[in-house]
Motif scaffolding. Structure first.
Motif, mmCIF file in Angstrom:
data_model
loop_
_atom_site.group_PDB
_atom_site.id
_atom_site.type_symbol
_atom_site.label_atom_id
_atom_site.label_comp_id
_atom_site.label_asym_id
_atom_site.label_seq_id
_atom_site.Cartn_x
_atom_site.Cartn_y
_atom_site.Cartn_z
ATOM 1 N N ARG C 77 42.257 42.787 42.788
ATOM 2 C CA ARG C 77 41.919 41.517 43.155
ATOM 3 C C ARG C 77 40.446 41.373 43.368
ATOM 4 O O ARG C 77 39.864 42.393 43.801
ATOM 5 N N VAL C 78 39.971 40.264 42.863
ATOM 6 C CA VAL C 78 38.677 40.099 42.965
ATOM 7 C C VAL C 78 38.271 38.581 43.382
ATOM 8 O O VAL C 78 38.819 37.512 42.475
ATOM 9 N N GLY C 79 37.895 38.442 44.616
ATOM 10 C CA GLY C 79 37.843 36.980 45.121
ATOM 11 C C GLY C 79 39.112 35.966 44.968
ATOM 12 O O GLY C 79 40.136 36.689 45.645
ATOM 13 N N ASP C 80 39.145 35.084 44.455
ATOM 14 C CA ASP C 80 40.596 34.415 44.469
ATOM 15 C C ASP C 80 41.334 34.544 43.080
ATOM 16 O O ASP C 80 42.299 34.060 42.914
ATOM 17 N N HIS C 81 40.981 35.746 42.319
ATOM 18 C CA HIS C 81 41.564 35.999 41.077
ATOM 19 C C HIS C 81 42.389 37.092 41.217
ATOM 20 O O HIS C 81 42.036 38.286 42.076
ATOM 21 N N ALA C 82 43.368 37.233 40.582
ATOM 22 C CA ALA C 82 44.335 38.971 40.550
ATOM 23 C C ALA C 82 44.602 38.924 39.294
ATOM 24 O O ALA C 82 44.613 38.079 38.243
ATOM 25 N N LEU C 83 44.299 40.517 38.597
ATOM 26 C CA LEU C 83 44.731 40.690 37.204
ATOM 27 C C LEU C 83 45.732 41.888 37.834
ATOM 28 O O LEU C 83 45.626 42.618 38.554
ATOM 29 N N LYS C 100 30.755 39.253 39.246
ATOM 30 C CA LYS C 100 29.250 38.802 39.088
ATOM 31 C C LYS C 100 29.240 37.368 38.774
ATOM 32 O O LYS C 100 28.061 36.785 39.388
ATOM 33 N N TRP C 101 30.020 36.546 38.478
ATOM 34 C CA TRP C 101 29.881 35.169 38.448
ATOM 35 C C TRP C 101 30.132 34.513 39.680
ATOM 36 O O TRP C 101 30.124 33.312 39.797
ATOM 37 N N ASP C 102 30.560 35.307 40.731
ATOM 38 C CA ASP C 102 31.101 34.522 41.892
ATOM 39 C C ASP C 102 29.628 34.835 42.770
ATOM 40 O O ASP C 102 29.450 35.865 42.889
ATOM 41 N N ASP C 103 29.283 33.525 43.476
ATOM 42 C CA ASP C 103 28.217 33.984 44.326
ATOM 43 C C ASP C 103 28.350 34.798 45.271
ATOM 44 O O ASP C 103 27.223 35.371 45.719
ATOM 45 N N ASP C 104 29.406 34.863 45.726
ATOM 46 C CA ASP C 104 29.693 35.890 46.883
ATOM 47 C C ASP C 104 30.034 37.366 46.406
ATOM 48 O O ASP C 104 29.911 38.392 47.290
#
Lengths: 268, 268, 268
Positions: C77-83, C100-104
């Motif tokens: 899980r990374v932010g609102d994505h899941a792999l 890295k592309w997510d501001d947070d």
């Protein structure tokens, strides 16, 4: 609905889809991503044979050997459809056919759009054309001119030629009915190996069961592949309306020794 | 939902999708469009291995070496699923498996439909089958018989044979447990190069870590590719439930010298 | 939304789609199914270059040479994505870039999940990963830990290394600005035949129109394919941000004699 066609092969089209889906919930439909590489005429042919079957849509077409050069980026509007891609002619045969199949035979309207320096010089599909296709979809095909940076550059009837954008026309075959001879060329070879010429299918009318010579190679005139034995050559009227040089259950291009651009002389 | 399977390669399936989307908003799901060319048995195999995993849907399957001949066009209904395609057997193995996976084990009902002279004699996927699949989807699988031109022609239980439509059965292997020998054939080769036989996986039961001979070529019995070194041959129970002849990280068909239709003798 | 990437070729991905659609109405988007076979690093590269372009989604990635062995099954899980995929590193480069592309710049959270003995030992894409991807989609990415059998195993910042899951890092090139020399390697070759190195594009900054040597083969530094004649070699900054070794309208890998993993020395 947004359709996607390119010569990008695998994975690169997915980057375009991601960019699109960041900007729109539109249905995405793949046309093909293995169009012959950097072959504008072949891509224009396949787009003409597929896109007009669709209901109104935005059609993203990226076969773009001039990527990174000064070539313009275009939106071509025809009725309720819009085509988005490079100004190299690839969009126009499909636009003409869409117009022709529309009872109103709408004009073909071309717009250029100014784009900021994109992230890459080699992947305008992702960095220029996909964002533009999403923008056209979201604003609506009828409101293309309201988009920032978009300016009309050309407008012509489907039977006319553009004045300021790059055109793409397929060569026309010559048919001599007195000598029952047609002279044309191979437009494309499809994935079955069928060599699709530009000779109108009407040339074969009434000759089913006879033979014709294709550049001195004899072949049966047939209405179905299975009219000849497996491995046998045939010529038939293909689904595009042109004479095709085929082999039942094998490759016609190899059996007839034809590649795209080759001259073909059909003689009764 | 409408699934699409064909041997059409690139671009031609897009014409079918356009025709479908002119008539329906159904979700479209591609199964494969590079099925072995005009190979009805292989297409029937891959449809059987994929379509039954889907929720109720209309399955459009066009592998049709008889296009343009007198062969019928079929709708096969099985429970809440319908399959649409040519009457050459390609639809039946999937239909049987769908029935078998359904607790009610529904009968297989076959309908022919009369079609007007289509635009082409060579692309019934676009001109006949796609419009029919859209019509079935729109009227609903349960109401197929209400469509104009549709007539019931056959109905049989999944374990029985049809009387008036073309069937497709895969050959069965023979297993002799006394001599630990199985005699079968290669059904298909997949994109990894795995040679999938018709020998039931149970033949290998309890032999993991042993070796067997495949036509006198020795191979390890394994449960995972990585059980043998890269480049080494193995036989395993594949995801289809059959014995497969594979190579870890390379092509089994080449290492074993097998092509579809080849006899395989497995000996303990 | 669920994206799908694999090295499964044709037909097998359709079985995964059927399994997914039995469990979810999510939009399905194909990334690619012809990723280089069982090549974890190449798959990780292409996932990193495509998946971060998408809006929040569940990304199903199955390139899994260890299928059937003891390797774990992961949700990352990374932010609102899941792999979702195997614990072999294939998921991590994409996860790092998404972060890295997510501001947070969210942390990367890894979960293993226990799966019942699957139907097959060779097709966990269908039997393990697709059901898990559907379950993650249905419960929501934020609630992964509420799924039965799911347990957190690792959590690290995008710039750090995991402690208990398998990582995948691409080698880094060395650039010596004094001698205008870069030493790196070919990461992947794309479908155009472009040989994509790990040398940062900045190495070519300001050299457009000059030539560089690639392992002693000379090539023009260009910003567009069309800056050189068809058939001519060029090096350019590709869409990935790296130096690519290309040929206008032909294959760079062949013209430069490069395959993935080869060392490349670029000298001014």
């Amino acid at each position: 609905m947004i359709t996607l066609a390119s010569d990008f092969g695998s994975a690169y089209p997915a980057a375009m889809k991601g960019v699109l889906l960041q900007r729109t919930d539109a249905r995405l439909v793949d046309i093909a991503h293995d169009l012959p590489r950097q072959d504008v005429r072949a891509a224009a042919f396949w787009c003409r044979e597929t896109l007009p079957h669709f209901p109104p849509a935005v059609h993203l077409v990226v076969v773009d050997p001039g990527v990174g050069t000064e070539r313009d980026a275009l939106v071509v509007r025809v009725g309720d459809h819009a085509l988005v891609g490079p100004d190299n002619g690839v969009l126009l045969p499909a636009a003409r056919r869409i117009a022709k199949w529309d009872d109103d035979e709408p004009a073909i309207e071309c717009f250029v759009y100014e784009y900021d320096d994109p992230v890459s010089t080699t992947f305008h599909g992702r960095d220029v054309f996909a964002p533009m296709a999403a923008a056209v979809h979201e604003v609506g095909v009828g409101a293309v001119e309201s988009l920032d940076g978009v300016a009309p550059v050309d407008r012509f009837s489907p039977s006319a030629s553009p004045t300021s954008v790059v055109d793409c026309r397929f060569p026309e075959a010559t048919v001599d009915h007195d000598t029952a001879t047609a002279r044309g060329e191979v437009l494309v070879v499809d994935d079955f190996g069928n060599a699709i010429t530009n000779v109108p299918g009407s040339f074969l009318g009434g000759r089913e069961g006879e033979t014709v010579n294709v550049n001195d190679v004899s072949a049966a005139v047939a209405t179905a592949f299975a009219d000849v034995a497996p491995g046998e050559r045939l010529v038939t009227v293909g689904s595009h309306g042109y004479v095709e040089c085929d082999v039942n259950r094998d490759r016609g291009d190899e059996a007839f020794g034809l590649v795209p651009g080759d001259e073909v002389v059909l003689a009764g």
